[in-house]
Design a protein around this motif. Structure first.
Motif, mmCIF file in Angstrom:
data_model
loop_
_atom_site.group_PDB
_atom_site.id
_atom_site.type_symbol
_atom_site.label_atom_id
_atom_site.label_comp_id
_atom_site.label_asym_id
_atom_site.label_seq_id
_atom_site.Cartn_x
_atom_site.Cartn_y
_atom_site.Cartn_z
ATOM 1 N N GLY A 13 19.926 -39.868 -25.113
ATOM 2 C CA GLY A 13 20.265 -38.840 -24.329
ATOM 3 C C GLY A 13 21.462 -38.931 -23.608
ATOM 4 O O GLY A 13 22.368 -39.779 -23.924
ATOM 5 N N PHE A 170 14.628 -44.538 -34.436
ATOM 6 C CA PHE A 170 13.874 -45.718 -34.365
ATOM 7 C C PHE A 170 13.359 -45.732 -32.966
ATOM 8 O O PHE A 170 13.720 -45.796 -32.025
ATOM 9 C CB PHE A 170 14.788 -46.755 -34.188
ATOM 10 C CG PHE A 170 14.304 -48.104 -34.055
ATOM 11 C CD1 PHE A 170 14.175 -48.909 -35.244
ATOM 12 C CD2 PHE A 170 14.086 -48.613 -32.804
ATOM 13 C CE1 PHE A 170 13.469 -50.113 -35.287
ATOM 14 C CE2 PHE A 170 13.326 -50.007 -32.616
ATOM 15 C CZ PHE A 170 13.166 -50.738 -33.745
ATOM 16 N N ALA A 196 14.950 -43.925 -21.440
ATOM 17 C CA ALA A 196 14.416 -42.954 -22.312
ATOM 18 C C ALA A 196 13.873 -41.787 -21.486
ATOM 19 O O ALA A 196 12.972 -40.991 -22.068
ATOM 20 C CB ALA A 196 13.213 -43.767 -22.699
ATOM 21 N N GLY A 321 11.768 -27.573 -21.383
ATOM 22 C CA GLY A 321 12.221 -28.958 -21.520
ATOM 23 C C GLY A 321 11.695 -29.604 -20.242
ATOM 24 O O GLY A 321 11.218 -29.059 -19.273
ATOM 25 N N GLU A 349 15.864 -36.301 -13.176
ATOM 26 C CA GLU A 349 15.351 -35.028 -12.691
ATOM 27 C C GLU A 349 16.294 -33.938 -13.283
ATOM 28 O O GLU A 349 16.554 -33.955 -14.584
ATOM 29 C CB GLU A 349 15.091 -34.824 -11.430
ATOM 30 C CG GLU A 349 13.431 -33.985 -10.977
ATOM 31 C CD GLU A 349 13.866 -32.541 -10.768
ATOM 32 O OE1 GLU A 349 15.012 -32.062 -10.578
ATOM 33 O OE2 GLU A 349 13.031 -31.610 -10.869
HETATM 34 C C1 LIG Z 1 15.377 -26.658 -17.967
HETATM 35 C C2 LIG Z 1 16.484 -27.646 -17.482
HETATM 36 C C3 LIG Z 1 17.486 -27.406 -17.081
HETATM 37 C C4 LIG Z 1 18.363 -28.461 -16.684
HETATM 38 N N1 LIG Z 1 19.610 -28.117 -16.235
HETATM 39 C C5 LIG Z 1 20.558 -28.977 -15.879
HETATM 40 C C6 LIG Z 1 21.682 -28.740 -15.230
HETATM 41 O O1 LIG Z 1 22.159 -27.393 -15.269
HETATM 42 N N2 LIG Z 1 22.530 -29.891 -14.963
HETATM 43 C C7 LIG Z 1 22.158 -31.428 -15.005
HETATM 44 O O2 LIG Z 1 22.748 -32.056 -14.442
HETATM 45 N N3 LIG Z 1 20.954 -31.450 -15.428
HETATM 46 C C8 LIG Z 1 20.123 -30.602 -15.695
HETATM 47 N N4 LIG Z 1 19.095 -30.947 -16.238
HETATM 48 C C9 LIG Z 1 18.274 -32.243 -16.201
HETATM 49 C C10 LIG Z 1 18.960 -33.102 -17.543
HETATM 50 O O3 LIG Z 1 18.444 -32.365 -18.620
HETATM 51 C C11 LIG Z 1 18.087 -34.283 -17.531
HETATM 52 O O4 LIG Z 1 18.218 -34.894 -16.340
HETATM 53 C C12 LIG Z 1 18.951 -35.251 -18.457
HETATM 54 O O5 LIG Z 1 18.823 -34.696 -19.926
HETATM 55 C C13 LIG Z 1 18.308 -36.707 -18.713
HETATM 56 O O6 LIG Z 1 18.733 -37.306 -19.656
HETATM 57 P P1 LIG Z 1 18.320 -38.809 -20.159
HETATM 58 O O7 LIG Z 1 19.314 -39.145 -21.302
HETATM 59 O O8 LIG Z 1 17.774 -39.560 -19.158
HETATM 60 O O9 LIG Z 1 17.017 -38.211 -20.794
HETATM 61 P P2 LIG Z 1 16.762 -37.397 -22.380
HETATM 62 O O10 LIG Z 1 17.797 -36.370 -22.455
HETATM 63 O O11 LIG Z 1 15.360 -36.948 -22.368
HETATM 64 O O12 LIG Z 1 16.918 -38.594 -23.328
HETATM 65 C C14 LIG Z 1 16.185 -39.526 -23.636
HETATM 66 C C15 LIG Z 1 16.080 -40.012 -25.277
HETATM 67 O O13 LIG Z 1 15.049 -40.979 -25.223
HETATM 68 C C16 LIG Z 1 14.510 -41.082 -26.513
HETATM 69 N N5 LIG Z 1 13.274 -41.691 -26.417
HETATM 70 C C17 LIG Z 1 12.350 -41.449 -25.358
HETATM 71 N N6 LIG Z 1 11.263 -42.357 -25.663
HETATM 72 C C18 LIG Z 1 11.769 -43.269 -26.776
HETATM 73 C C19 LIG Z 1 11.201 -44.382 -27.501
HETATM 74 N N7 LIG Z 1 10.012 -44.841 -27.364
HETATM 75 N N8 LIG Z 1 12.062 -45.066 -28.356
HETATM 76 C C20 LIG Z 1 13.192 -44.784 -28.722
HETATM 77 N N9 LIG Z 1 13.864 -43.432 -28.017
HETATM 78 C C21 LIG Z 1 13.112 -42.888 -27.200
HETATM 79 C C22 LIG Z 1 14.459 -39.580 -26.838
HETATM 80 O O14 LIG Z 1 14.141 -39.107 -27.993
HETATM 81 C C23 LIG Z 1 15.760 -39.013 -26.009
HETATM 82 O O15 LIG Z 1 16.681 -38.603 -26.889
HETATM 83 C C24 LIG Z 1 17.751 -29.761 -16.754
HETATM 84 C C25 LIG Z 1 16.652 -30.154 -17.400
HETATM 85 C C26 LIG Z 1 15.976 -29.138 -17.915
HETATM 86 C C27 LIG Z 1 14.579 -29.533 -18.377
#
Ligand SMILES: Cc1cc2nc3c(=O)[nH]c(=O)nc-3n(C[C@H](O)[C@H](O)[C@H](O)COP(=O)(O)OP(=O)(O)OC[C@H]3O[C@@H](n4cnc5c(N)ncnc54)[C@H](O)[C@@H]3O)c2cc1C
Length: 392
Positions: A13, A170, A196, A321, A349
């Motif tokens: 992500g 993976f 994740a 989401g 968050e």
């Molecule tokens: C409706 C909504 C609106 C939002 N608006 C904003 C905004 O305007 N501005 C802002 O700053 N933030 C916003 N956010 C928050 C933002 O989307 C998240 O905080 C951010 O995307 C988190 O990123 P991440 O990489 O931690 O998680 P994710 O994007 O969820 O990425 C995690 C990745 O880990 C992978 N994964 C999970 N488990 C495993 C596993 N066991 N093995 C391998 N891979 C795995 C998943 O496939 C995924 O690709 C919003 C969220 C939502 C839901």
């Protein structure tokens, strides 16, 4: 995939992608793995508002540091990242909200973030389609908007230029000291980073991260109708589950927990395409991805209250989401004391798009022993382990 590597990032992500580029830039050989595909997860569901927030000093530090980095990166972002320096307007509907607006302005200004209070007339000139009679707004001109999944893929492509490798499809089933296991394979590296998102606790069970569902609605193209990211001043109350549509608060089914409340706040974003993205809701509903039309009706009702012209707008698509939520509204960034070599970058968050860049920089600074730009203590994962508070 080469055998010698220094770090495995689990999750591609926006947070994992940003970590990959910062670690690669620090000279580490990085492998990123994702059970699904890069830029999916919460990143694909987000609005993409890059916003400086003042909920706490720690949140301010992380968001402000990130905004500086997004601004530096802006010139390099390809067109499909849809970077737009549109600024934020925090709206005060009634005169009674203006003191709070001025306090917010002073907070930003004292910390070097440009912020300008607009009265009702100036606001009407800035956004002519807003309902007449709003008391005013706070303009934060340096906030921006991007298209998050493409930004994540751009960061990964840049990390690849620096030697990082990406393995999509993976799924990791277990994290151990210096290893990740999944699909019958064991991949090793001295450093493992759990990025994740909301799924991070499935791999590191004591992480207090839960999925917080959000719904979004996107309209057809109405270029120029809205010029800034518009948010009501009470948005943070909603983010904390303190308020729903003014004064009403609805508890989740059978729950007395304040965090389980369902909340809706006015949040409308102009996209580069001319479409309008309408948010936003927050609820604790586990991993149920079903779209709730009643909740959508409340979101749209709230949007109509501020932007009556939306009454004629065509809605093209809706989705849900999951924000990775933590009990203190701050992400977990740093070493995980229970497993040697395991680091956490998760729990962002509703701000993970914004804070991904500062998160990654902080993580890379800690990993390589450099002096971090911001104090890492408030984000230390050890804070969630009783008796470990002192282990930053
Ligand atoms: C409706 C909504 C609106 C939002 N608006 C904003 C905004 O305007 N501005 C802002 O700053 N933030 C916003 N956010 C928050 C933002 O989307 C998240 O905080 C951010 O995307 C988190 O990123 P991440 O990489 O931690 O998680 P994710 O994007 O969820 O990425 C995690 C990745 O880990 C992978 N994964 C999970 N488990 C495993 C596993 N066991 N093995 C391998 N891979 C795995 C998943 O496939 C995924 O690709 C919003 C969220 C939502 C839901």
């Amino acid at each position: 995939v080469s055998l010698a590597r220094d770090a495995i990032v689990v999750g591609a992500g926006i947070v994992g992608a940003a970590c990959a580029i910062e670690l690669a830039r620090s000279g580490l050989r990085v492998l990123v793995v994702d059970g699904s595909f890069a830029g999916g997860g919460a990143t694909a569901a987000a609005m993409g508002h890059l916003v400086v927030m003042d909920d706490s000093e720690a949140q301010f530090a992380l968001t402000a540091c990130s905004l500086r980095r997004w601004r530096e990166l802006a010139a390099e972002l390809p067109g499909d990242c849809e970077d737009d320096a549109c600024g934020t307007l925090w709206l005060a509907a009634a005169e009674a909200e203006m003191p709070r607006l001025r306090t917010k302005a002073a907070y930003y200004q004292r910390r070097g973030v440009a912020a300008e209070v607009l009265d009702g007339r100036q606001l009407a000139a800035a956004e002519p389609w807003l309902r007449r009679g709003l008391a005013g707004a706070l303009l934060v001109p340096a906030d921006r908007v991007i298209y998050p999944p493409n930004a994540a893929r751009f960061l990964l492509a840049r990390a690849a230029d620096l030697g990082a490798e990406l393995r999509q499809g993976f799924a990791v089933s277990r994290l151990a000291a210096g290893a990740v296991e999944g699909q019958g394979e064991r991949l090793t590296a001295p450093l493992v980073i759990n990025a994740a998102g909301a799924a991070a606790p499935a791999l590191t069970p004591r992480l207090p991260i839960v999925p917080r569902r959000g719904q979004l609605v996107i309209t057809d193209r109405y270029p120029g109708l809205v010029r800034h990211q518009l948010i009501e001043l009470g948005y943070l109350d909603s983010a904390h589950g303190r308020r729903v549509e003014g004064a009403t608060v609805t508890a989740g089914p059978g729950s007395k927990d304040v965090a389980a409340e369902t909340s809706v706040a006015f949040n409308v974003q102009p996209r580069a395409t001319g479409q309008l993205l309408i948010g936003s809701s927050r609820e604790l509903a586990g991993w149920d991805s079903a779209f709730d039309p009643r909740l959508a009706a409340r979101m749209i009702g709230r949007a109509l209250d501020f932007l009556p012209c939306l009454a004629g707008a065509a809605v093209l698509r809706t989705w849900t989401g999951f924000r990775p939520a933590t009990p203190d509204n701050l992400p977990l960034i740093g070493p995980w004391p229970e497993v040697p070599g395991l680091w956490i970058a998760a729990g962002h968050e509703g701000l993970g798009i914004t804070t991904s860049l500062a998160t990654a920089r902080l993580l890379a600074d800690l990993v390589t022993g450099r002096q971090p730009e911001i104090d890492p203590a408030p984000y230390a994962p050890s804070r969630v382990l009783p008796g470990r508070e002192a282990t930053a």
